[in-house]
Motif scaffolding. Structure first.
Motif, PDB file in Angstrom:
ATOM      1  N   GLY A 102       0.812  -1.221   0.000  1.00 15.61           N
ATOM      2  CA  GLY A 102       0.000   0.000   0.000  1.00 15.61           C
ATOM      3  C   GLY A 102       0.836   1.256   0.000  1.00 15.61           C
ATOM      4  N   LEU A 103       1.945   1.243   0.744  1.00 16.91           N
ATOM      5  CA  LEU A 103       2.823   2.416   0.774  1.00 16.91           C
ATOM      6  C   LEU A 103       3.406   2.679  -0.601  1.00 16.91           C
ATOM      7  CD1 LEU A 103       4.181   4.549   2.624  1.00 16.91           C
ATOM      8  CD2 LEU A 103       6.065   2.933   2.932  1.00 16.91           C
ATOM      9  N   GLY A 104       3.871   1.627  -1.262  1.00 16.36           N
ATOM     10  CA  GLY A 104       4.438   1.803  -2.598  1.00 16.36           C
ATOM     11  C   GLY A 104       3.398   2.195  -3.621  1.00 16.36           C
ATOM     12  N   THR A 105       2.213   1.566  -3.556  1.00 19.06           N
ATOM     13  CA  THR A 105       1.148   1.878  -4.512  1.00 19.06           C
ATOM     14  C   THR A 105       0.668   3.308  -4.362  1.00 19.06           C
ATOM     15  OG1 THR A 105       0.424  -0.435  -4.494  1.00 19.06           O
ATOM     16  CG2 THR A 105      -1.132   1.199  -5.318  1.00 19.06           C
ATOM     17  N   THR A 106       0.480   3.752  -3.123  1.00 15.18           N
ATOM     18  CA  THR A 106       0.007   5.117  -2.879  1.00 15.18           C
ATOM     19  C   THR A 106       1.038   6.149  -3.307  1.00 15.18           C
ATOM     20  OG1 THR A 106      -1.255   4.300  -0.985  1.00 15.18           O
ATOM     21  CG2 THR A 106      -0.911   6.668  -1.138  1.00 15.18           C
ATOM     22  N   ALA A 107       2.293   5.913  -2.941  1.00 18.66           N
ATOM     23  CA  ALA A 107       3.335   6.881  -3.273  1.00 18.66           C
ATOM     24  C   ALA A 107       3.571   6.949  -4.780  1.00 18.66           C
ATOM     25  CB  ALA A 107       4.630   6.511  -2.548  1.00 18.66           C
ATOM     26  N   GLU A 108       3.665   5.784  -5.420  1.00 16.13           N
ATOM     27  CA  GLU A 108       4.015   5.764  -6.839  1.00 16.13           C
ATOM     28  C   GLU A 108       2.831   6.039  -7.749  1.00 16.13           C
ATOM     29  OE1 GLU A 108       6.253   5.633 -10.178  1.00 16.13           O
ATOM     30  OE2 GLU A 108       6.886   5.679  -8.087  1.00 16.13           O
ATOM     31  N   GLY A 109       1.669   5.495  -7.404  1.00 12.74           N
ATOM     32  CA  GLY A 109       0.524   5.610  -8.290  1.00 12.74           C
ATOM     33  C   GLY A 109      -0.294   6.872  -8.110  1.00 12.74           C
ATOM     34  N   PHE A 110      -0.167   7.552  -6.948  1.00 18.99           N
ATOM     35  CA  PHE A 110      -1.022   8.702  -6.683  1.00 18.99           C
ATOM     36  C   PHE A 110      -0.244   9.926  -6.206  1.00 18.99           C
ATOM     37  CE2 PHE A 110      -3.521   4.891  -6.354  1.00 18.99           C
ATOM     38  CZ  PHE A 110      -4.690   5.218  -7.018  1.00 18.99           C
ATOM     39  N   PHE A 111       0.784   9.717  -5.371  1.00 18.73           N
ATOM     40  CA  PHE A 111       1.576  10.842  -4.883  1.00 18.73           C
ATOM     41  C   PHE A 111       2.464  11.407  -5.992  1.00 18.73           C
ATOM     42  CE2 PHE A 111       5.321  12.521  -2.528  1.00 18.73           C
ATOM     43  CZ  PHE A 111       4.670  13.505  -1.802  1.00 18.73           C
ATOM     44  N   CYS A 112       3.177  10.527  -6.688  1.00 17.97           N
ATOM     45  CA  CYS A 112       4.091  10.982  -7.747  1.00 17.97           C
ATOM     46  C   CYS A 112       3.374  11.664  -8.911  1.00 17.97           C
ATOM     47  CB  CYS A 112       4.940   9.813  -8.240  1.00 17.97           C
ATOM     48  SG  CYS A 112       6.244   9.316  -7.098  1.00 17.97           S
ATOM     49  N   PRO A 113       2.231  11.144  -9.415  1.00 15.54           N
ATOM     50  CA  PRO A 113       1.544  11.857 -10.489  1.00 15.54           C
ATOM     51  C   PRO A 113       1.116  13.276 -10.097  1.00 15.54           C
ATOM     52  CG  PRO A 113       0.771   9.604 -10.393  1.00 15.54           C
ATOM     53  CD  PRO A 113       1.647   9.803  -9.196  1.00 15.54           C
ATOM     54  N   SER A 114       0.722  13.462  -8.828  1.00 19.52           N
ATOM     55  CA  SER A 114       0.372  14.811  -8.373  1.00 19.52           C
ATOM     56  C   SER A 114       1.591  15.715  -8.405  1.00 19.52           C
ATOM     57  CB  SER A 114      -0.220  14.751  -6.957  1.00 19.52           C
ATOM     58  OG  SER A 114      -1.423  14.012  -6.937  1.00 19.52           O
ATOM     59  N   LEU A 115       2.726  15.197  -7.929  1.00 20.58           N
ATOM     60  CA  LEU A 115       3.964  15.981  -7.970  1.00 20.58           C
ATOM     61  C   LEU A 115       4.366  16.279  -9.408  1.00 20.58           C
ATOM     62  CD1 LEU A 115       6.160  14.306  -5.223  1.00 20.58           C
ATOM     63  CD2 LEU A 115       5.020  16.508  -5.111  1.00 20.58           C
ATOM     64  N   GLU A 116       4.178  15.305 -10.262  1.00 18.16           N
ATOM     65  CA  GLU A 116       4.534  15.468 -11.674  1.00 18.16           C
ATOM     66  C   GLU A 116       3.773  16.633 -12.297  1.00 18.16           C
ATOM     67  OE1 GLU A 116       3.915  12.848 -15.753  1.00 18.16           O
ATOM     68  OE2 GLU A 116       4.042  11.855 -13.820  1.00 18.16           O
ATOM     69  N   TYR A 117       2.476  16.685 -12.050  1.00 20.81           N
ATOM     70  CA  TYR A 117       1.675  17.760 -12.634  1.00 20.81           C
ATOM     71  C   TYR A 117       1.965  19.092 -11.954  1.00 20.81           C
ATOM     72  CZ  TYR A 117      -2.181  20.149 -14.851  1.00 20.81           C
ATOM     73  OH  TYR A 117      -2.914  21.017 -15.613  1.00 20.81           O
ATOM     74  N   ILE A 118       2.232  19.089 -10.650  1.00 20.35           N
ATOM     75  CA  ILE A 118       2.565  20.333  -9.954  1.00 20.35           C
ATOM     76  C   ILE A 118       3.838  20.936 -10.518  1.00 20.35           C
ATOM     77  CG2 ILE A 118       3.351  21.246  -7.731  1.00 20.35           C
ATOM     78  CD1 ILE A 118       1.339  19.367  -6.397  1.00 20.35           C
ATOM     79  N   ALA A 119       4.835  20.098 -10.778  1.00 20.87           N
ATOM     80  CA  ALA A 119       6.071  20.595 -11.386  1.00 20.87           C
ATOM     81  C   ALA A 119       5.790  21.197 -12.755  1.00 20.87           C
ATOM     82  CB  ALA A 119       7.088  19.459 -11.502  1.00 20.87           C
ATOM     83  N   HIS A 120       4.909  20.553 -13.502  1.00 21.11           N
ATOM     84  CA  HIS A 120       4.521  21.086 -14.814  1.00 21.11           C
ATOM     85  C   HIS A 120       3.756  22.397 -14.661  1.00 21.11           C
ATOM     86  CE1 HIS A 120       2.836  21.213 -18.881  1.00 21.11           C
ATOM     87  NE2 HIS A 120       1.644  21.332 -18.333  1.00 21.11           N
ATOM     88  N   ASN A 121       2.846  22.464 -13.694  1.00 22.87           N
ATOM     89  CA  ASN A 121       2.029  23.656 -13.486  1.00 22.87           C
ATOM     90  C   ASN A 121       2.852  24.847 -12.999  1.00 22.87           C
ATOM     91  OD1 ASN A 121      -0.006  25.140 -11.211  1.00 22.87           O
ATOM     92  ND2 ASN A 121      -0.853  24.821 -13.262  1.00 22.87           N
ATOM     93  N   LEU A 122       3.875  24.566 -12.165  1.00 22.04           N
ATOM     94  CA  LEU A 122       4.742  25.635 -11.664  1.00 22.04           C
ATOM     95  C   LEU A 122       5.802  26.049 -12.681  1.00 22.04           C
ATOM     96  CD1 LEU A 122       5.342  24.424  -7.990  1.00 22.04           C
ATOM     97  CD2 LEU A 122       3.731  26.150  -8.796  1.00 22.04           C
ATOM     98  N   LYS A 123       5.839  25.333 -13.825  1.00 22.81           N
ATOM     99  CA  LYS A 123       6.802  25.620 -14.895  1.00 22.81           C
ATOM    100  C   LYS A 123       8.240  25.582 -14.372  1.00 22.81           C
ATOM    101  CE  LYS A 123       3.626  28.335 -17.749  1.00 22.81           C
ATOM    102  NZ  LYS A 123       2.419  27.950 -16.977  1.00 22.81           N
ATOM    103  N   LEU A 124       8.550  24.546 -13.601  1.00 22.33           N
ATOM    104  CA  LEU A 124       9.897  24.394 -13.076  1.00 22.33           C
ATOM    105  C   LEU A 124      10.828  23.896 -14.172  1.00 22.33           C
ATOM    106  CD1 LEU A 124       9.148  22.663  -9.655  1.00 22.33           C
ATOM    107  CD2 LEU A 124       9.483  25.090 -10.087  1.00 22.33           C
ATOM    108  N   SER A 125      12.064  24.335 -14.121  1.00 26.13           N
ATOM    109  CA  SER A 125      13.055  23.852 -15.077  1.00 26.13           C
ATOM    110  C   SER A 125      13.342  22.385 -14.789  1.00 26.13           C
ATOM    111  CB  SER A 125      14.344  24.675 -14.968  1.00 26.13           C
ATOM    112  OG  SER A 125      14.968  24.450 -13.713  1.00 26.13           O
TER     113      SER A 125
END
Length: 612
Positions: free
Chosen positions: A107-130
């Motif tokens: 559950g820890l791996g599934t939650t972090a990889e399947g749901f936490f990381c995609p949110s971070l991925e889009y936030i980085a895109h939304n903040l226009k980070l290099s």
């Protein structure tokens, strides 16, 4: 500024979660009885129940000993094992707890990889980070989230011995990844490392390890030391960014002198078996190299696509999100009913994955299914590289309804009242109903709304709560096993927690090396533990110090000395040997690293069992 606000929100969510623990009131009379047996009851470890010959007194000991209390999680596993069942059933309870621990790790791996990381991925895109900033911050944080959240859960635990779990896990995982995983990567083929980033990042790693050793030796971590780890990380990021800027300027000047026709190599080092390598820029930091996608431009060393999540992370955990959302976003979605779209989106086991998986992986899919289901109905998720960013109107509306009330009860805020006797959970329920209604009435099934980007931030907060909640249960279970097996919490963190959080690195990094990217894999073996060590000490210790107003107390015994010595030995060995070998990693040296870890683990276990 946006990045600062983003991490501030994460800090507040985690701090609020840890601040709702219930206080434990000791039964005074029982404490006095056991105080006569063990001396100072406050210094008695929970595993010392083995000294009590009469098993009928074990439950009383567990209830009255401060170090046996578990107020951070939802289940007191010690009381469940010793007070709810007769002592002769303890082996059976241990087996059930072991299965539950495996399920929690999944559950820890599934939650972090399947749901936490995609949110971070889009936030980085939304903040226009290099690319560099994203790789050193957002991506590294997502990759190391299981280790970091486990450290937060252990350090913020009211049980003073729980900090040993965090110390053992951070140092043990760092040693495991930099020896065993790096060694297995080296056994795949002979290759040459990029020299400058390796020397630079290893220098920071060794400095961080020495600093951690000093703090553990002094038995406390104060606010200045805790924030100092963050300062060291910020300094590292600054050095990387400035170094890359200078490197790019020098390349541009060289191009002007030699002409655009001339090919200017990104890396002066040889690639695999002496051939030029394009897998990593020589000036690329290990943390960025650890999080790059396999597809790179040969001349620029940049990502071809905008995907920030590590390309090899798909090897770690199966993503039920991507396929199930794709299923509802096919070309004829105009003709699909809302119910069918919802069922496709909430499906916890993608059909294609199930059909292609072998028997053992089908078991893993079945174990992941409950976690995928509960996370999908509570976490509004955005998938950056999916059609319409994975927009699913009915599922997103449901998750917006449930997520606020879930966060309240997951953080133990269900009994809190606001404005008189109005409960907090009722207020959050109203917020959920309003958000869900807006999402349902002002959107349609075909196109994502303008405010869809907000879902990434909401999903990030809920994913933090989920990950931290699961990490708390894992830490409590490891404390329980430590008591049952009569071993220290440090050993439990060094072994089970470190291995559980690192198993994904073994699978992913070795697979990536076999695909022809050993240099990228090796960078992950050092970049990931470096980030986890710095942030894994900084973040939880800062939260604990602010929460209690006192420095974090860390025990220093011969076992902690062995942990620090083992990590420093492995790092210094690699730091000295590889330059002598002209930065060439060979299968022979990989075997040496594995042997180093076996020796380290043997000595650590013997020290933990007081044999040496």
């Amino acid at each position: 500024m946006k990045l600062v606000v983003f991490f501030a929100v994460f800090f507040l969510v985690t701090f609020c979660h840890s601040s709702h623990a219930e206080a434990f009131t000791q039964p005074t009379n029982a404490s006095l009885v056991f105080g006569q047996i063990f001396g100072d009851i406050h210094d008695t470890e929970c595993r010392e129940y083995h000294k009590i010959k009469d098993s009928s007194l074990w439950c009383t000991f567990i209830k009255t000993t401060p170090n046996c209390q578990m107020d951070e999680g939802f289940v007191n596993y010690l009381k469940g094992a010793f007070c709810s069942f007769v002592p002769r059933l303890l082996p059976l309870i241990s087996v059930l707890y072991a299965l539950w621990l495996i399920f929690l790790f999944i559950g820890l791996g599934t939650t972090a990889e399947g749901f936490f990381c995609p949110s971070l991925e889009y936030i980085a895109h939304n903040l226009k980070l290099s690319q560099n900033i994203a790789g050193l911050t957002i991506v590294a944080f997502g990759n190391g989230s299981p280790d970091i959240f486990s450290a937060i859960a252990a350090f913020t635990n009211s049980n003073p011995t729980a900090a040993g779990v965090a110390v053992g896990a951070l140092l043990g995982a760092a040693t495991f990844v930099t020896t065993v995983v790096a060694g297995l990567v080296a056994t795949t083929q002979t290759f040459t490392l990029a020299q400058r980033p390796f020397m630079r990042d290893m220098t920071f790693f060794i400095a961080a390890a020495f600093w951690a050793f000093y703090l553990i030796y002094t038995n406390e971590i104060n606010i200045y030391s805790s924030v100092g780890f963050l300062g060291l990380y910020v300094f590292y990021v600054t050095i990387v960014i400035v170094g890359r800027y200078i490197h790019q300027r020098q390349r541009e000047k060289l191009k002007k002198l030699l002409g655009d026709v001339a090919k200017i190599p990104e890396d002066s080092s040889d690639g695999i078996n002496g051939s030029p390598s394009t897998s990593m820029d020589e000036n690329t930091p290990l943390l960025v190299g650890a999080s790059r996608n396999n597809n790179m431009k040969e001349d620029g060393g940049e990502w071809i696509d905008s995907k920030l999540r590590s390309g090899h992370h798909d090897e770690k955990h199966l993503h039920a999100n991507e396929i199930s959302v794709d299923s509802c976003c096919i070309e004829d979605d105009d003709h699909q009913s809302t119910l069918l779209i919802f069922l496709h989106g909430i499906n916890p086991i993608p059909r294609d994955d199930w059909n292609e998986a072998k028997h053992i992986f089908k078991i893993l899919l079945l174990c992941q299914a409950p976690w995928n289901f509960v996370c999908k109905i509570t976490i509004p998720i955005i998938l950056l590289n999916q059609h319409n960013n994975g927009w699913n109107r009915p599922l997103n509306s449901l998750s917006l309804l449930i997520s606020p009330i879930f966060c309240v009860f997951a953080t133990k805020g269900g009994s809190i009242n606001i404005v008189g006797n109005f409960p907090l959970w009722s207020f959050m329920l109203v917020i959920g109903v309003v958000m869900s209604t807006i999402c349902w009435l002002f959107t349609d099934n075909r196109t994502k709304p303008r405010f869809h980007w907000i879902f990434a931030y909401i999903g990030f907060i809920v994913a933090v709560v989920w990950t931290y909640t699961i990490a708390n249960e894992i830490v409590n279970l490891l404390q329980t096993f430590g008591a049952i097996l009569n071993v220290s919490n440090v050993i439990m963190g060094l072994t089970f927690l470190a291995w559980g959080n690192s198993i994904g690195d073994v699978v992913a990094d070795v697979a990536l090396a076999r695909q022809g990217f050993p240099r990228m894999s090796l960078s992950a073996c050092f970049g990931g533990p470096l980030f986890n060590l710095l942030i894994g000490i900084c973040l939880p210790c800062t939260i604990t110090i602010i929460k209690t107003g006192k420095p974090v107390q860390v025990a220093f015994t011969h076992l902690e000395a062995v942990l620090c010595a083992g990590l420093l030995t492995s790092l210094c060995l690699t730091f000295i040997v590889l330059p002598i070998r002209k930065f060439r990693m060979t299968p022979a040296y990989g075997c040496v690293l594995v042997v180093v870890y076996i020796l380290f683990l043997t000595v650590a276990i013997l020290a933990g069992l007081n044999v040496i």
